[in-house]
Design a protein around this motif. Structure first.
Motif, PDB file in Angstrom:
ATOM      1  N   VAL A  25      -7.767  -1.913  -5.907  1.00  0.00           N
ATOM      2  CA  VAL A  25      -6.275  -0.009  -6.095  1.00  0.00           C
ATOM      3  C   VAL A  25      -7.075   0.966  -5.614  1.00  0.00           C
ATOM      4  O   VAL A  25      -6.240   1.920  -4.872  1.00  0.00           O
ATOM      5  CB  VAL A  25      -6.701   0.039  -7.376  1.00  0.00           C
ATOM      6  N   PRO A  26      -8.359   1.286  -5.257  1.00  0.00           N
ATOM      7  CA  PRO A  26      -8.461   2.495  -4.469  1.00  0.00           C
ATOM      8  C   PRO A  26      -8.359   2.632  -2.556  1.00  0.00           C
ATOM      9  O   PRO A  26      -7.713   3.312  -2.543  1.00  0.00           O
ATOM     10  CB  PRO A  26     -10.514   2.453  -4.686  1.00  0.00           C
ATOM     11  N   TYR A  27      -7.854   1.487  -1.967  1.00  0.00           N
ATOM     12  CA  TYR A  27      -7.650   1.175  -1.188  1.00  0.00           C
ATOM     13  C   TYR A  27      -6.239   1.726  -1.381  1.00  0.00           C
ATOM     14  O   TYR A  27      -5.327   1.885  -0.327  1.00  0.00           O
ATOM     15  CB  TYR A  27      -7.361  -0.394  -0.811  1.00  0.00           C
ATOM     16  N   GLU A  28      -5.369   1.935  -2.296  1.00  0.00           N
ATOM     17  CA  GLU A  28      -3.862   1.972  -1.697  1.00  0.00           C
ATOM     18  C   GLU A  28      -3.980   3.131  -1.276  1.00  0.00           C
ATOM     19  O   GLU A  28      -2.713   3.969  -0.659  1.00  0.00           O
ATOM     20  CB  GLU A  28      -3.599   1.729  -3.614  1.00  0.00           C
ATOM     21  N   GLN A  29      -4.923   4.766  -1.854  1.00  0.00           N
ATOM     22  CA  GLN A  29      -4.625   5.503  -0.458  1.00  0.00           C
ATOM     23  C   GLN A  29      -5.230   5.613   0.501  1.00  0.00           C
ATOM     24  O   GLN A  29      -5.169   6.963   1.278  1.00  0.00           O
ATOM     25  CB  GLN A  29      -5.351   6.766  -1.501  1.00  0.00           C
ATOM     26  N   ASP A  30      -5.820   4.251   0.605  1.00  0.00           N
ATOM     27  CA  ASP A  30      -5.801   4.321   2.232  1.00  0.00           C
ATOM     28  C   ASP A  30      -5.227   4.281   3.512  1.00  0.00           C
ATOM     29  O   ASP A  30      -3.827   4.496   3.721  1.00  0.00           O
ATOM     30  CB  ASP A  30      -6.648   2.763   2.153  1.00  0.00           C
ATOM     31  N   PRO A  31      -5.507   5.027   4.145  1.00  0.00           N
ATOM     32  CA  PRO A  31      -4.605   5.497   5.317  1.00  0.00           C
ATOM     33  C   PRO A  31      -4.513   4.700   6.577  1.00  0.00           C
ATOM     34  O   PRO A  31      -3.230   5.470   7.029  1.00  0.00           O
ATOM     35  CB  PRO A  31      -5.502   7.132   5.972  1.00  0.00           C
ATOM     36  N   ARG A  32      -5.782   3.755   6.227  1.00  0.00           N
ATOM     37  CA  ARG A  32      -5.214   3.007   7.510  1.00  0.00           C
ATOM     38  C   ARG A  32      -4.005   2.195   7.753  1.00  0.00           C
ATOM     39  O   ARG A  32      -3.563   1.035   6.987  1.00  0.00           O
ATOM     40  CB  ARG A  32      -6.345   1.819   7.712  1.00  0.00           C
ATOM     41  N   ARG A  33      -2.701   2.537   8.459  1.00  0.00           N
ATOM     42  CA  ARG A  33      -1.874   1.986   8.459  1.00  0.00           C
ATOM     43  C   ARG A  33      -1.297   2.169   9.713  1.00  0.00           C
ATOM     44  O   ARG A  33      -1.038   2.892  11.018  1.00  0.00           O
ATOM     45  CB  ARG A  33      -0.566   3.105   7.201  1.00  0.00           C
ATOM     46  N   ASP A  34       0.298   0.970  10.017  1.00  0.00           N
ATOM     47  CA  ASP A  34       0.589   0.867  11.464  1.00  0.00           C
ATOM     48  C   ASP A  34       1.808   1.810  11.594  1.00  0.00           C
ATOM     49  O   ASP A  34       2.381   3.150  10.512  1.00  0.00           O
ATOM     50  CB  ASP A  34       1.298  -0.351  11.750  1.00  0.00           C
ATOM     51  N   TYR A  35       2.308   2.284  12.932  1.00  0.00           N
ATOM     52  CA  TYR A  35       3.422   3.143  12.964  1.00  0.00           C
ATOM     53  C   TYR A  35       5.067   2.793  12.326  1.00  0.00           C
ATOM     54  O   TYR A  35       6.293   3.921  12.156  1.00  0.00           O
ATOM     55  CB  TYR A  35       3.768   3.163  13.982  1.00  0.00           C
ATOM     56  N   HIS A  36       5.006   1.610  10.999  1.00  0.00           N
ATOM     57  CA  HIS A  36       5.976   0.899  10.659  1.00  0.00           C
ATOM     58  C   HIS A  36       5.162   1.606   8.840  1.00  0.00           C
ATOM     59  O   HIS A  36       6.208   0.955   7.870  1.00  0.00           O
ATOM     60  CB  HIS A  36       6.697  -0.125  10.822  1.00  0.00           C
ATOM     61  N   ASP A  37       4.379   2.256   8.421  1.00  0.00           N
ATOM     62  CA  ASP A  37       3.591   2.048   7.779  1.00  0.00           C
ATOM     63  C   ASP A  37       3.072   0.992   6.942  1.00  0.00           C
ATOM     64  O   ASP A  37       2.418   0.940   5.414  1.00  0.00           O
ATOM     65  CB  ASP A  37       4.370   3.094   6.785  1.00  0.00           C
ATOM     66  N   CYS A  38       2.481   0.288   7.424  1.00  0.00           N
ATOM     67  CA  CYS A  38       2.635  -1.319   7.472  1.00  0.00           C
ATOM     68  C   CYS A  38       0.876  -1.355   6.783  1.00  0.00           C
ATOM     69  O   CYS A  38       0.138  -0.730   8.003  1.00  0.00           O
ATOM     70  CB  CYS A  38       3.060  -2.382   7.594  1.00  0.00           C
ATOM     71  N   PRO A  39       0.389  -2.084   6.553  1.00  0.00           N
ATOM     72  CA  PRO A  39      -1.623  -1.910   6.371  1.00  0.00           C
ATOM     73  C   PRO A  39      -1.573  -2.576   7.773  1.00  0.00           C
ATOM     74  O   PRO A  39      -1.179  -3.036   7.709  1.00  0.00           O
ATOM     75  CB  PRO A  39      -2.045  -2.917   5.046  1.00  0.00           C
ATOM     76  N   THR A  40      -3.073  -2.032   8.316  1.00  0.00           N
ATOM     77  CA  THR A  40      -3.277  -2.499   8.990  1.00  0.00           C
ATOM     78  C   THR A  40      -4.279  -4.246   8.990  1.00  0.00           C
ATOM     79  O   THR A  40      -4.700  -3.596   8.341  1.00  0.00           O
ATOM     80  CB  THR A  40      -3.892  -1.800  10.616  1.00  0.00           C
ATOM     81  N   ASP A  41      -4.609  -4.542  10.540  1.00  0.00           N
ATOM     82  CA  ASP A  41      -5.523  -6.005   9.902  1.00  0.00           C
ATOM     83  C   ASP A  41      -6.080  -4.883  10.230  1.00  0.00           C
ATOM     84  O   ASP A  41      -7.111  -6.040   9.140  1.00  0.00           O
ATOM     85  CB  ASP A  41      -5.103  -6.886  11.340  1.00  0.00           C
ATOM     86  N   GLU A  42      -7.287  -4.757   9.983  1.00  0.00           N
ATOM     87  CA  GLU A  42      -8.693  -3.830  10.389  1.00  0.00           C
ATOM     88  C   GLU A  42      -8.616  -3.808   8.608  1.00  0.00           C
ATOM     89  O   GLU A  42      -9.645  -4.077   7.872  1.00  0.00           O
ATOM     90  CB  GLU A  42      -8.506  -2.584  10.949  1.00  0.00           C
ATOM     91  N   LEU A  43      -7.584  -3.203   8.010  1.00  0.00           N
ATOM     92  CA  LEU A  43      -8.157  -3.065   6.487  1.00  0.00           C
ATOM     93  C   LEU A  43      -7.936  -4.192   5.507  1.00  0.00           C
ATOM     94  O   LEU A  43      -8.529  -4.200   4.933  1.00  0.00           O
ATOM     95  CB  LEU A  43      -6.169  -1.979   6.205  1.00  0.00           C
ATOM     96  N   VAL A  44      -6.774  -5.119   6.314  1.00  0.00           N
ATOM     97  CA  VAL A  44      -6.916  -6.493   5.505  1.00  0.00           C
ATOM     98  C   VAL A  44      -8.398  -7.197   5.507  1.00  0.00           C
ATOM     99  O   VAL A  44      -8.579  -8.052   4.677  1.00  0.00           O
ATOM    100  CB  VAL A  44      -5.453  -7.620   6.392  1.00  0.00           C
ATOM    101  N   ILE A  45      -8.646  -7.353   6.312  1.00  0.00           N
ATOM    102  CA  ILE A  45      -9.935  -7.877   6.886  1.00  0.00           C
ATOM    103  C   ILE A  45     -10.857  -7.808   6.086  1.00  0.00           C
ATOM    104  O   ILE A  45     -11.607  -8.327   5.210  1.00  0.00           O
ATOM    105  CB  ILE A  45     -10.560  -7.786   8.723  1.00  0.00           C
ATOM    106  N   GLU A  46     -10.441  -6.382   6.039  1.00  0.00           N
ATOM    107  CA  GLU A  46     -12.358  -5.574   5.099  1.00  0.00           C
ATOM    108  C   GLU A  46     -12.384  -6.227   3.409  1.00  0.00           C
ATOM    109  O   GLU A  46     -12.729  -6.177   3.129  1.00  0.00           O
ATOM    110  CB  GLU A  46     -12.122  -3.987   5.383  1.00  0.00           C
ATOM    111  N   MET A  47     -10.642  -5.828   2.987  1.00  0.00           N
ATOM    112  CA  MET A  47     -10.319  -5.989   1.864  1.00  0.00           C
ATOM    113  C   MET A  47     -10.250  -7.765   1.551  1.00  0.00           C
ATOM    114  O   MET A  47     -10.891  -8.106   0.738  1.00  0.00           O
ATOM    115  CB  MET A  47      -8.960  -6.016   1.154  1.00  0.00           C
ATOM    116  N   ARG A  48     -10.580  -8.442   2.889  1.00  0.00           N
ATOM    117  CA  ARG A  48     -10.893 -10.226   2.255  1.00  0.00           C
ATOM    118  C   ARG A  48     -12.212 -10.356   2.170  1.00  0.00           C
ATOM    119  O   ARG A  48     -12.641 -11.427   1.878  1.00  0.00           O
ATOM    120  CB  ARG A  48     -10.245 -10.290   3.529  1.00  0.00           C
ATOM    121  N   GLU A  49     -12.836  -9.709   2.956  1.00  0.00           N
ATOM    122  CA  GLU A  49     -14.521  -9.557   3.288  1.00  0.00           C
ATOM    123  C   GLU A  49     -14.892  -9.648   1.891  1.00  0.00           C
ATOM    124  O   GLU A  49     -15.525 -10.150   1.256  1.00  0.00           O
ATOM    125  CB  GLU A  49     -14.920  -9.093   3.949  1.00  0.00           C
ATOM    126  N   LYS A  50     -13.918  -8.478   1.475  1.00  0.00           N
ATOM    127  CA  LYS A  50     -14.518  -8.075  -0.367  1.00  0.00           C
ATOM    128  C   LYS A  50     -14.106  -9.356  -1.541  1.00  0.00           C
ATOM    129  O   LYS A  50     -14.847  -9.452  -2.321  1.00  0.00           O
ATOM    130  CB  LYS A  50     -14.560  -6.649  -0.993  1.00  0.00           C
TER     131      LYS A  50
END
Length: 392
Positions: A25-50
């Motif tokens: 839930v805290p990641y919902e305000q994370d600014p890492r979004r692509d030019y279509h406002d979708c989550p970036t792979d960098e953000l996804v990878i970080e969450m998946r490691e957690k």
């Protein structure tokens, strides 16, 4: 559910819910979004490691490779859906979840090792290449209209065509491509990226929860080894059917969780905000909307459980999943709309996820078959059944 299976499922689901609420839930305000406002792979990878560290990555597939039942999967996927980022973090998102299910059911040992394993481990994303551009009268809700072709060439197949609204194609490492041969539809596994598969555009869409967006793709002279075909030539639609009903239903599961959370936010707002001399919840117009949300949530939950139970018998569940998709998507749309309305101006801002959930559910009413297509299909069955019952 009862016994050991139920205890195991609830233990998994509770761990997933705690992880999503506390970490995702805290990641919902994370600014890492692509030019279509979708989550970036960098953000996804970080969450998946957690998620991996917390033991909640791909929670619906057990360490021995076995899959939770559909009823058990519903309980777990509903918890991952409590945040729009939850399915990405826990590796239960579309299209990967449906693709993992399909490959787990029908993939050869080699295909499972090469293509399924990295998906289950959360180290790769996938894309399912079936839908085609409407402007070319290609396959959309009617897959029999497929124009993409595949032809044998020695120990390879050569694929040519265009695909549209291919979720996650940009950045995917695994592709499942459907094409039409003389024998009928075929399904292939391919490594991505491939120079023969070119992304032409990624349109801006109303939803923004899926990395890579929904691409339009050109396939030119794609050569695929024959052993990367699922099954035999002409069996593509059969395998698509194996994926179809569970994938429809898992969409319902995830977005049910999102609406549960949106309703929590709207309820909290209505109990804190005062207007015209009392809390909003005490105004009948607002309180009744929240009451209707509870009713729709419960009815949708029961519909999901009913359809999951049918699938757990081994039945294809085509009719039941159509009914569930219509009932649940329409109920969730009503819930999301009421949550926005209860919150007024706050409901249309990005200060909470309520606005995004509204957008995502609006798209969900189209994805995996628009409501009207499912109703039309059900109406055809009604006519067939009537004719069969009244033929003498």
């Amino acid at each position: 559910m009862s016994g050991v299976g139920a205890e195991r499922t609830l233990e998994i689901a509770n761990r997933v819910e705690k992880f999503v609420r506390d970490v995702v839930v805290p990641y919902e305000q994370d600014p890492r979004r692509d030019y279509h406002d979708c989550p970036t792979d960098e953000l996804v990878i970080e969450m998946r490691e957690k998620a991996r560290a917390a033991g909640v990555l791909t929670p619906h597939i057990l360490p021995d490779g076995s899959h939770l039942s559909q009823r058990e999967t519903a309980i777990v996927l509903q918890r991952t859906g409590l945040s729009p980022l939850g399915p990405l973090a826990c590796n239960t998102a579309a299209p990967d979840e449906g693709n993992m299910y399909l490959l787990g059911k029908v993939g050869s040992a080699d295909i499972q090792q090469r293509f399924l394993k990295p998906l289950v481990e959360g180290r790769a994303r996938s894309a399912f290449f079936m839908t085609e551009p409407a402007s070319e009268d290609g396959a959309g809700s009617d897959p029999s209209m497929m124009k993409t072709t595949c032809k044998p060439d020695g120990n390879h197949w050569v694929i040519d065509g265009r695909k549209a609204f291919i979720t996650g194609a940009e950045g995917a490492k695994v592709g499942i491509v459907m094409a039409k041969s003389d024998e009928g539809a075929c399904m292939f596994l391919v490594d991505l990226p491939d120079p023969a598969i070119r992304i032409e555009r990624v349109p801006n869409t109303i939803d923004s929860s899926m990395p890579g967006g929904h691409a339009t793709v050109r396939i030119d002279n794609l050569r695929v080894p024959a052993d990367q075909m699922l099954g035999n030539a002409g069996e593509g639609f059969k395998y698509a059917q194996i994926r179809l009903a569970p994938a429809r239903l898992s969409h319902c599961m995830r977005w049910w969780g999102a609406c549960q959370r949106a309703n929590e936010i709207a309820t909290d707002y209505a109990n804190r905000r005062q207007a015209f001399g009392k809390h909003l919840v005490d105004h009948e117009g607002v309180g009744f909307m929240l009451a209707e949300n509870l009713i729709d949530l419960k009815q949708a939950e029961l519909m999901i459980d009913w359809c999951a139970g049918v699938l757990d018998t081994g039945a294809m569940g085509t009719v039941e999943s159509s009914m569930a998709k219509v009932a649940v998507s329409e109920a969730l749309m009503r819930i999301a709309d009421r949550c926005v309305q209860v919150m007024g101006g706050s409901g249309v801002t990005s200060d909470t996820i309520v606005e995004q959930v509204f957008r995502e559910i609006r798209a969900f009413r189209i994805y995996d078959g628009p409501t009207e297509v499912h109703k039309w299909s059900l109406a055809k069955k009604i006519k067939r059944d009537w004719k069969a019952a009244n033929s003498h």
